[in-house]
Enzyme design. Structure first.
Site, PDB file in Angstrom:
ATOM      1  N   ASN A 127       2.743  27.389  14.473  1.00 29.46           N
ATOM      2  CA  ASN A 127       3.382  28.026  13.312  1.00 29.46           C
ATOM      3  C   ASN A 127       3.124  27.289  11.986  1.00 29.46           C
ATOM      4  OD1 ASN A 127       5.088  26.002  14.271  1.00 29.46           O
ATOM      5  ND2 ASN A 127       6.904  26.989  13.438  1.00 29.46           N
ATOM      6  N   GLY A 200       7.181  21.959  19.810  1.00 31.63           N
ATOM      7  CA  GLY A 200       6.987  23.271  20.420  1.00 31.63           C
ATOM      8  C   GLY A 200       8.304  23.826  20.920  1.00 31.63           C
ATOM      9  N   SER A 201       8.202  24.724  21.874  1.00 32.64           N
ATOM     10  CA  SER A 201       9.403  25.419  22.346  1.00 32.64           C
ATOM     11  C   SER A 201      10.224  24.528  23.279  1.00 32.64           C
ATOM     12  CB  SER A 201       8.981  26.691  23.091  1.00 32.64           C
ATOM     13  OG  SER A 201       8.168  26.333  24.187  1.00 32.64           O
ATOM     14  N   GLU A 222      10.265  17.624  19.517  1.00 29.53           N
ATOM     15  CA  GLU A 222      10.683  18.413  18.343  1.00 29.53           C
ATOM     16  C   GLU A 222      10.665  19.872  18.773  1.00 29.53           C
ATOM     17  OE1 GLU A 222      11.472  17.459  15.152  1.00 29.53           O
ATOM     18  OE2 GLU A 222      11.324  15.316  15.589  1.00 29.53           O
ATOM     19  N   CYS A 256      10.455  26.791  12.663  1.00 28.93           N
ATOM     20  CA  CYS A 256      11.429  26.291  13.647  1.00 28.93           C
ATOM     21  C   CYS A 256      12.829  26.190  13.075  1.00 28.93           C
ATOM     22  CB  CYS A 256      10.986  24.919  14.155  1.00 28.93           C
ATOM     23  SG  CYS A 256      10.728  23.738  12.824  1.00 28.93           S
ATOM     24  N   GLU A 346      15.290  32.579  20.663  1.00 29.23           N
ATOM     25  CA  GLU A 346      14.944  32.230  19.275  1.00 29.23           C
ATOM     26  C   GLU A 346      14.101  33.381  18.727  1.00 29.23           C
ATOM     27  OE1 GLU A 346      12.602  28.677  19.192  1.00 29.23           O
ATOM     28  OE2 GLU A 346      12.447  28.642  17.007  1.00 29.23           O
TER      29      GLU A 346
END
Ligand code: NAD
Length: 469
Positions: A127, A200-201, A222, A256, A346
């Protein structure tokens, strides 16, 4: 120890085993440890980034249709500011930190020495595909490590530029970009590292943590999650609308720390929606799908995922899409229930549910029904409300009367809590994330307190009880 800069190579035939071996030897040689080396490499990174700026902007436009100014604001500019901050403060960060010593250890002195962790692995998402590779890398270099970087395969143009700019300018034994998908990521995670920095996720964060656990490798994770935004009756609605629309629709909501959903007090629900609609129209025009500055959704899979979250009956504003160009216009949803698909994951797209709540207590209960979020935003002019939320709701970081901007201050640690992440970075926190804080006590050989030595006699216990309280 040599401070000479390593020779560079664009050798792409290097296998993972060879790369790891060379990085290991290079790190063990001590070459990356000196202030001069780290400073020179950060300066070089800045020069290389400046040289490749146009290529990076083009790649970001290809991958996400980001406008140049948006890319500069949220990707390139942040990395320039981070490098400048590191160059300015590196000497101080590296200095051993003297700490006090209690009477019990007299006459020794104590200090903390930050030492590099060693071979580090940086895995990044798509992203902010440039910024989220380079910002951790700045920390890795500043702290004196070697690093392998794996950009996201879902932003292939940016990944290609990263590979070219880094591998052409730096020796592989120091820092090296490896491009590939999930398979490569898994191969990398099978190896033993001294630190893994993953962005990432939450789902893949668990995969990374499990792989790291096999080697007891420390990780910075993160991650993401559903970040709430609260608007109370004491908010300045026009400012709230402006900053929510900025934070939510930057990068088409694929951020995020974007506000995932808005909780608004009943009394101002309709007024906030009016203000949000006005603001969206002001920023993106009456036909956002024709606005060339509207970023696109990263790929078909995410586009389809988002279309499933948008229930047509609950669209209050926007909701139109262009499947061919992977565009979704800024969309407001109302009448959303907590069990609706849009509240089950999300959102990570330009879709904003607006959910009415009775009051702040109701909002807190709602938020606490989810995992601890990466960010939280509160719009209110009432300082008691600020304190109430800050003290009673757990979240990674956030803003009062703003969105996203906490991550633009390198003096603030950026990271999650619980399911939204472990550890933090930016500024000095990046240096700390890639360092081990080694505790060192230095004693002399002259004086000694006899109480710590055998034999144990009652008078020693008396003294110990005086010292250790
Ligand atoms: P992702 O977790 O799918 O992928 C991230 C990286 O992991 C990619 O490089 C990918 O190749 C790799 N990967 C994917 N599946 C893997 C597997 N099974 N095993 C090993 N590696 C694997 O995340 P994404 O879709 O690229 O990014 C979006 C997510 O990242 C969102 O949840 C977002 O909130 C989060 N995010 C967090 C931050 C932050 O700073 N906290 C920043 C940006 C994005």
């Amino acid at each position: 120890m040599s401070h000479a800069l390593p020779a560079t190579t664009t050798d792409t035939t290097l296998t993972l085993d060879e790369l790891i071996k060379r990085q290991d030897q290079y790190f063990q040689s001590g070459a990356t440890r000196s202030y001069e080396f780290r400073h020179a490499q950060l300066q070089k990174l800045l020069q290389v980034a400046q040289k490749y700026e146009k290529a990076i902007l083009d790649a970001l436009a290809h991958d996400l249709r980001k406008h140049e100014t948006e890319s500069f604001l949220a990707e390139i500019g942040i990395t320039y500011a981070e490098i400048s901050d590191a160059l300015k403060h590196l000497k101080r960060w590296m200095k051993p930190q003297r700490v006090g010593s209690p009477l019990a250890v007299w006459p020794a002195r104590s200090h903390i020495v930050s030492e590099p962790l060693g071979r580090t692995l940086i895995i990044s998402p798509w992203n902010y595909p440039y910024q989220l590779c380079i910002t951790p890398l700045i920390g890795a270099i500043a702290a004196g490590n070697v690093a392998v970087i794996k950009p996201s395969e879902l932003a292939p143009h940016t990944a290609a530029v990263l590979e070219k700019m880094i591998n052409e300018s730096f020796a592989p034994e120091f820092i090296h970009v490896m491009n590939g998908g999930v398979k490569l990521s898994q191969q990398l995670l099978d190896e033993r590292w001294d630190h893994i920095f993953f962005t990432g996720s939450t789902a893949i964060g668990k995969v990374v943590a499990a792989a790291a656990a096999k080697h007891l490798t420390p990780c910075t994770l993160e991650l993401g999650g559903k970040s709430p935004c609260l608007v109370t009756r004491n908010a300045n609605l026009d400012v709230a609308a402006r900053r929510i629309v900025f934070g939510k629709f930057l990068n088409a909501g694929q951020t995020c720390v974007a506000p995932d959903y808005v909780l608004v007090e009943d009394a101002i629900h309709d007024a906030l929606i009016e203000a949000l609609r006005r603001e969206i129209t002001l920023r993106f025009g009456s036909d956002p799908l024709r606005n060339e500055q509207l970023p696109r959704i990263i790929n078909e899979r995410h586009f389809q995922r988002l279309t499933r979250l948008i229930e047509p009956g609950k669209v209050n504003f926007g909701g139109r899409m262009d499947a061919g160009q992977l565009l979704i216009e800024p969309t407001l949803m109302t009448g959303v229930q907590v069990h609706d698909p849009v509240m089950q994951e999300e959102i990570f797209g330009p879709v904003l549910p607006i959910i009415p709540v009775k009051d702040l207590e109701h909002a807190k209960k709602y938020i606490q029904g989810f995992e601890k979020p990466l960010a939280l935003y509160l719009f209110s002019g009432d300082k008691r409300e600020h304190q109430n939320i800050i003290r009673s709701v757990s979240f990674g970081g956030g803003c009062i009367n703003d969105t996203l901007m906490h991550l633009a201050n390198p003096k603030l640690p950026f990271g999650g809590v619980g399911a939204s992440g472990t550890g933090a970075y930016h500024g000095k926190y990046s240096f700390d994330a890639f360092s081990h804080r080694k505790a060192v006590l230095v004693n002399g050989t002259g004086l000694d307190l006899p109480v710590r030595y055998f034999p144990w006699i009652p008078s020693k216990e008396k003294i110990l009880r005086l010292l250790l309280k």
